[in-house]
Design a protein around this motif. Structure first.
Motif: not given
Length: 87
Positions: A25-29, A31-34, A38-42
């Motif tokens: 749950e705490q990872q969805w917001a 960052p990602t390399p994109c 964020d994780v949810r958006g990716l």
């Protein structure tokens, strides 16, 4: 390992599903390399791209309006690049 594209896609989607299932749950917001995702958006972007691909294979107009920006993205375009361009 099969070289059939559908078999390869099935394997890739199974693996992708396992990775997504492991997101806490705490990872969805997080960052990602994109840039700008964020994780949810990716994840939303990947799911929408798969829906577009599946719809194209099935010639299903029900998914034709899903944009590559994500499932439920307001004003999302059908851009495979995910950068707002049409191609």
């Amino acid at each position: 390992m099969s070289t059939d594209p559908i078999s390869q896609l099935s394997l890739a989607l199974g693996t992708t599903g396992q990775v997504i299932d492991g997101v806490r749950e705490q990872q969805w917001a997080g960052p990602t390399p994109c840039p700008g995702r964020d994780v949810r958006g990716l994840v939303s972007h990947v799911v929408a791209g798969n829906m577009l691909f599946a719809g194209a294979l099935a010639e299903d107009s029900a998914v034709a309006g899903v944009g590559a920006e994500g499932v439920g993205a307001a004003g999302a375009g059908n851009d495979a690049a995910g950068d707002g361009s049409a191609g």
